[in-house]
Motif scaffolding. Sequence first.
Motif, PDB file in Angstrom:
ATOM      1  N   SER A  66      -3.715   3.164  -2.032  1.00  0.00           N
ATOM      2  CA  SER A  66      -4.921   2.369  -1.866  1.00  0.00           C
ATOM      3  C   SER A  66      -4.960   1.291  -2.939  1.00  0.00           C
ATOM      4  O   SER A  66      -4.573   1.530  -4.084  1.00  0.00           O
ATOM      5  CB  SER A  66      -6.174   3.240  -1.942  1.00  0.00           C
ATOM      6  OG  SER A  66      -6.459   3.619  -3.264  1.00  0.00           O
ATOM      7  N   LEU A 124       0.829  -1.204   0.000  1.00  0.00           N
ATOM      8  CA  LEU A 124       0.000   0.000   0.000  1.00  0.00           C
ATOM      9  C   LEU A 124       0.866   1.258   0.000  1.00  0.00           C
ATOM     10  O   LEU A 124       0.590   2.212  -0.724  1.00  0.00           O
ATOM     11  CB  LEU A 124      -0.940   0.003   1.204  1.00  0.00           C
ATOM     12  CG  LEU A 124      -2.123  -0.954   1.121  1.00  0.00           C
ATOM     13  CD1 LEU A 124      -2.787  -1.102   2.483  1.00  0.00           C
ATOM     14  CD2 LEU A 124      -3.121  -0.494   0.069  1.00  0.00           C
ATOM     15  N   TYR A 173      -8.512  -0.633   0.215  1.00  0.00           N
ATOM     16  CA  TYR A 173      -7.811  -0.511   1.478  1.00  0.00           C
ATOM     17  C   TYR A 173      -6.847   0.653   1.324  1.00  0.00           C
ATOM     18  O   TYR A 173      -6.071   0.711   0.387  1.00  0.00           O
ATOM     19  CB  TYR A 173      -7.113  -1.820   1.820  1.00  0.00           C
ATOM     20  CG  TYR A 173      -8.095  -2.960   1.780  1.00  0.00           C
ATOM     21  CD1 TYR A 173      -9.169  -2.998   2.663  1.00  0.00           C
ATOM     22  CD2 TYR A 173      -7.994  -3.964   0.836  1.00  0.00           C
ATOM     23  CE1 TYR A 173     -10.103  -4.032   2.621  1.00  0.00           C
ATOM     24  CE2 TYR A 173      -8.920  -4.993   0.787  1.00  0.00           C
ATOM     25  CZ  TYR A 173      -9.967  -5.016   1.677  1.00  0.00           C
ATOM     26  OH  TYR A 173     -10.894  -6.022   1.627  1.00  0.00           O
ATOM     27  N   SER A 178       2.263   1.878  -3.406  1.00  0.00           N
ATOM     28  CA  SER A 178       1.314   2.123  -4.499  1.00  0.00           C
ATOM     29  C   SER A 178       1.162   3.628  -4.704  1.00  0.00           C
ATOM     30  O   SER A 178       1.260   4.402  -3.752  1.00  0.00           O
ATOM     31  CB  SER A 178      -0.043   1.477  -4.203  1.00  0.00           C
ATOM     32  OG  SER A 178      -0.718   2.179  -3.186  1.00  0.00           O
ATOM     33  N   VAL A 225      -4.651   1.160   8.471  1.00  0.00           N
ATOM     34  CA  VAL A 225      -5.330   1.096   7.181  1.00  0.00           C
ATOM     35  C   VAL A 225      -6.826   1.283   7.407  1.00  0.00           C
ATOM     36  O   VAL A 225      -7.359   0.851   8.434  1.00  0.00           O
ATOM     37  CB  VAL A 225      -5.055  -0.269   6.499  1.00  0.00           C
ATOM     38  CG1 VAL A 225      -5.918  -0.482   5.275  1.00  0.00           C
ATOM     39  CG2 VAL A 225      -3.592  -0.405   6.132  1.00  0.00           C
TER      40      VAL A 225
END
Length: 173
Positions: A48, A41, A91, A44, A78
């Motif tokens: 999300s 995460l 998420y 990224s 998260v």
Amino acid sequence: MTSTEGPPPQEEAVSRFVERFAGELTEAGMQRMASRVFAALLASETASLTSAELSERLRISPAAVSGAIRYLTQVGMVAREREPGTRRERYVLHNEIWYETFTRRDQVLLRWEKVLRDGAATLGPDTAAGARTTETADFFAFMQEEMLTLMDRWRERRAARGPAGEDQEPAAT
């Protein structure tokens, strides 16, 4: 490039980073799969991902993603968000994740200090165990005070930085 040749070099480098950082988090005590999901995460672009995206990127089962997400949401790292118009969840890393995490640690230090002070009184100030417990409580009190100062300094520093983390020019006076 065919699918049997593997991911592009940049994807491979990101994957290595995710696994390396996840390893560090695991060494520090976080659950292994939660570490991997958190690192994915973090790496990224949007902070999300969906369960399917996490499964694909990490090459893990949806059940493994679910368990990791459950842990990460319980510890407040998260959040789950519903994709508009779908039943899918994304998420998402909380904004200011580290600030929030350390703020919660500050609350833990305060609770530990109180329990230790009670324990020191129970053990007695003239015993070795009481003295050790008092010193531990003093240490946690010190850490809490320093953490508050440190967090204030971080807020000031962050406010002085631009959106890309670059220092802003001083305002003209």
